[in-house]
Design a protein around this motif. Sequence first.
Motif, PDB file in Angstrom:
ATOM      1  N   LEU A   1       0.860  -1.192   0.000  1.00 30.21           N
ATOM      2  CA  LEU A   1       0.000   0.000   0.000  1.00 30.21           C
ATOM      3  C   LEU A   1       0.888   1.231   0.000  1.00 30.21           C
ATOM      4  O   LEU A   1       1.904   1.277   0.711  1.00 30.21           O
ATOM      5  CB  LEU A   1      -0.887  -0.046   1.252  1.00 30.21           C
ATOM      6  N   ALA A   2       0.500   2.232  -0.775  1.00 34.31           N
ATOM      7  CA  ALA A   2       1.224   3.508  -0.792  1.00 34.31           C
ATOM      8  C   ALA A   2       0.269   4.634  -0.433  1.00 34.31           C
ATOM      9  O   ALA A   2      -0.884   4.638  -0.874  1.00 34.31           O
ATOM     10  CB  ALA A   2       1.829   3.762  -2.168  1.00 34.31           C
ATOM     11  N   VAL A   3       0.750   5.572   0.388  1.00 35.58           N
ATOM     12  CA  VAL A   3      -0.044   6.761   0.721  1.00 35.58           C
ATOM     13  C   VAL A   3       0.797   7.998   0.404  1.00 35.58           C
ATOM     14  O   VAL A   3       1.965   8.074   0.784  1.00 35.58           O
ATOM     15  CB  VAL A   3      -0.521   6.747   2.197  1.00 35.58           C
ATOM     16  N   ILE A   4       0.170   8.923  -0.317  1.00 34.25           N
ATOM     17  CA  ILE A   4       0.866  10.139  -0.748  1.00 34.25           C
ATOM     18  C   ILE A   4      -0.005  11.352  -0.445  1.00 34.25           C
ATOM     19  O   ILE A   4      -1.184  11.385  -0.828  1.00 34.25           O
ATOM     20  CB  ILE A   4       1.139  10.112  -2.281  1.00 34.25           C
ATOM     21  N   ALA A   5       0.562  12.335   0.244  1.00 31.13           N
ATOM     22  CA  ALA A   5      -0.124  13.603   0.498  1.00 31.13           C
ATOM     23  C   ALA A   5       0.596  14.676  -0.314  1.00 31.13           C
ATOM     24  O   ALA A   5       1.813  14.834  -0.198  1.00 31.13           O
ATOM     25  CB  ALA A   5      -0.083  13.937   1.985  1.00 31.13           C
ATOM     26  N   LEU A   6      -0.160  15.397  -1.135  1.00 30.06           N
ATOM     27  CA  LEU A   6       0.470  16.388  -2.010  1.00 30.06           C
ATOM     28  C   LEU A   6       1.058  17.527  -1.166  1.00 30.06           C
ATOM     29  O   LEU A   6       0.347  18.191  -0.417  1.00 30.06           O
ATOM     30  CB  LEU A   6      -0.555  16.941  -3.014  1.00 30.06           C
ATOM     31  N   GLY A   7       2.363  17.720  -1.262  1.00 30.69           N
ATOM     32  CA  GLY A   7       3.024  18.790  -0.517  1.00 30.69           C
ATOM     33  C   GLY A   7       3.333  18.452   0.930  1.00 30.69           C
ATOM     34  O   GLY A   7       3.802  19.314   1.685  1.00 30.69           O
ATOM     35  N   HIS A   8       3.063  17.222   1.341  1.00 30.92           N
ATOM     36  CA  HIS A   8       3.330  16.788   2.712  1.00 30.92           C
ATOM     37  C   HIS A   8       3.937  15.390   2.672  1.00 30.92           C
ATOM     38  O   HIS A   8       3.848  14.697   1.662  1.00 30.92           O
ATOM     39  CB  HIS A   8       2.042  16.743   3.551  1.00 30.92           C
ATOM     40  N   GLU A   9       4.494  14.970   3.801  1.00 30.72           N
ATOM     41  CA  GLU A   9       5.043  13.621   3.911  1.00 30.72           C
ATOM     42  C   GLU A   9       4.597  13.035   5.239  1.00 30.72           C
ATOM     43  O   GLU A   9       5.007  13.522   6.295  1.00 30.72           O
ATOM     44  CB  GLU A   9       6.580  13.664   3.874  1.00 30.72           C
ATOM     45  N   PHE A  10       3.725  12.036   5.201  1.00 30.36           N
ATOM     46  CA  PHE A  10       3.362  11.352   6.452  1.00 30.36           C
ATOM     47  C   PHE A  10       2.927   9.916   6.187  1.00 30.36           C
ATOM     48  O   PHE A  10       2.409   9.596   5.119  1.00 30.36           O
ATOM     49  CB  PHE A  10       2.288  12.118   7.242  1.00 30.36           C
ATOM     50  N   PRO A  11       3.132   9.054   7.183  1.00 29.51           N
ATOM     51  CA  PRO A  11       2.673   7.668   7.091  1.00 29.51           C
ATOM     52  C   PRO A  11       1.192   7.606   7.440  1.00 29.51           C
ATOM     53  O   PRO A  11       0.609   8.606   7.899  1.00 29.51           O
ATOM     54  CB  PRO A  11       3.511   6.960   8.152  1.00 29.51           C
ATOM     55  N   PRO A  12       0.545   6.464   7.278  1.00 27.00           N
ATOM     56  CA  PRO A  12      -0.867   6.333   7.653  1.00 27.00           C
ATOM     57  C   PRO A  12      -1.089   6.699   9.119  1.00 27.00           C
ATOM     58  O   PRO A  12      -0.274   6.372   9.986  1.00 27.00           O
ATOM     59  CB  PRO A  12      -1.164   4.843   7.422  1.00 27.00           C
ATOM     60  N   CYS A  13      -2.212   7.363   9.397  1.00 26.81           N
ATOM     61  CA  CYS A  13      -2.565   7.712  10.777  1.00 26.81           C
ATOM     62  C   CYS A  13      -2.844   6.427  11.569  1.00 26.81           C
ATOM     63  O   CYS A  13      -2.974   5.334  11.019  1.00 26.81           O
ATOM     64  CB  CYS A  13      -3.783   8.631  10.797  1.00 26.81           C
ATOM     65  N   GLY A  14      -2.939   6.569  12.875  1.00 25.94           N
ATOM     66  CA  GLY A  14      -3.139   5.401  13.733  1.00 25.94           C
ATOM     67  C   GLY A  14      -4.396   4.627  13.411  1.00 25.94           C
ATOM     68  O   GLY A  14      -4.393   3.387  13.404  1.00 25.94           O
ATOM     69  N   ALA A  15      -5.488   5.342  13.156  1.00 23.67           N
ATOM     70  CA  ALA A  15      -6.748   4.658  12.836  1.00 23.67           C
ATOM     71  C   ALA A  15      -6.588   3.822  11.570  1.00 23.67           C
ATOM     72  O   ALA A  15      -7.042   2.667  11.509  1.00 23.67           O
ATOM     73  CB  ALA A  15      -7.868   5.690  12.677  1.00 23.67           C
ATOM     74  N   CYS A  16      -5.938   4.393  10.572  1.00 20.57           N
ATOM     75  CA  CYS A  16      -5.765   3.658   9.310  1.00 20.57           C
ATOM     76  C   CYS A  16      -4.813   2.471   9.484  1.00 20.57           C
ATOM     77  O   CYS A  16      -4.998   1.431   8.849  1.00 20.57           O
ATOM     78  CB  CYS A  16      -5.281   4.595   8.211  1.00 20.57           C
ATOM     79  N   ARG A  17      -3.809   2.607  10.345  1.00 16.46           N
ATOM     80  CA  ARG A  17      -2.911   1.461  10.595  1.00 16.46           C
ATOM     81  C   ARG A  17      -3.714   0.277  11.142  1.00 16.46           C
ATOM     82  O   ARG A  17      -3.490  -0.876  10.762  1.00 16.46           O
ATOM     83  CB  ARG A  17      -1.813   1.850  11.597  1.00 16.46           C
ATOM     84  N   GLN A  18      -4.635   0.565  12.047  1.00 18.57           N
ATOM     85  CA  GLN A  18      -5.447  -0.506  12.623  1.00 18.57           C
ATOM     86  C   GLN A  18      -6.341  -1.141  11.558  1.00 18.57           C
ATOM     87  O   GLN A  18      -6.552  -2.362  11.557  1.00 18.57           O
ATOM     88  CB  GLN A  18      -6.277   0.041  13.786  1.00 18.57           C
ATOM     89  N   VAL A  19      -6.865  -0.334  10.643  1.00 21.16           N
ATOM     90  CA  VAL A  19      -7.720  -0.877   9.571  1.00 21.16           C
ATOM     91  C   VAL A  19      -6.873  -1.666   8.570  1.00 21.16           C
ATOM     92  O   VAL A  19      -7.292  -2.727   8.082  1.00 21.16           O
ATOM     93  CB  VAL A  19      -8.528   0.247   8.886  1.00 21.16           C
ATOM     94  N   ILE A  20      -5.660  -1.179   8.281  1.00 24.99           N
ATOM     95  CA  ILE A  20      -4.760  -1.946   7.410  1.00 24.99           C
ATOM     96  C   ILE A  20      -4.493  -3.308   8.049  1.00 24.99           C
ATOM     97  O   ILE A  20      -4.484  -4.350   7.363  1.00 24.99           O
ATOM     98  CB  ILE A  20      -3.436  -1.180   7.179  1.00 24.99           C
ATOM     99  N   ALA A  21      -4.291  -3.326   9.373  1.00 27.89           N
ATOM    100  CA  ALA A  21      -3.994  -4.579  10.082  1.00 27.89           C
ATOM    101  C   ALA A  21      -5.099  -5.617   9.883  1.00 27.89           C
ATOM    102  O   ALA A  21      -4.822  -6.826   9.795  1.00 27.89           O
ATOM    103  CB  ALA A  21      -3.795  -4.302  11.572  1.00 27.89           C
ATOM    104  N   GLU A  22      -6.328  -5.151   9.813  1.00 31.70           N
ATOM    105  CA  GLU A  22      -7.462  -6.067   9.647  1.00 31.70           C
ATOM    106  C   GLU A  22      -7.356  -6.865   8.342  1.00 31.70           C
ATOM    107  O   GLU A  22      -7.823  -7.993   8.262  1.00 31.70           O
ATOM    108  CB  GLU A  22      -8.762  -5.247   9.657  1.00 31.70           C
TER     109      GLU A  22
END
Length: 129
Positions: A73-94
Amino acid sequence: MSELIQQATDAAANAYAPHSGIQVGCALETVAGNTFTGCNVENASYGLTICAERNAIFHGVAEEGPMMKIARLAVIALGHEFPPCGACRQVIAEFSLNDGATEIAWWKGGAPNVVKLRDLLPSVFSFQK
Ligand code: THU
């Protein structure tokens, strides 16, 4: 992963982000070989906002079904750099590969950074083990 990063960047252009101004895109590849994308969709009632990652994951389940597993999975924010937020990490784990082996990429210091989910979310919540 470079193709997913490009697809996530393209998806970010479709973000509905009038409140934060932060456009985020996500692209994921499933074990079955399908690719799904999502963008963040905000709401005037801020808590109703959905992140790009969860949008892509829910899209994948809707199209592929409940056995969908995320290979990378790749996440890209235009003009910013961040990994998935905590809530999304938990959903990815599922929907992760066993032992959190799903790979996650984001832009860090101007270059792609790839880590496994287990390193991003070491103490995942689960009542199935
Ligand atoms: N956002 C995402 O789409 N993914 C994340 O992992 C973190 C944050 C979105 C939510 C909101 O629309 C905007 O970025 C600012 O928080």
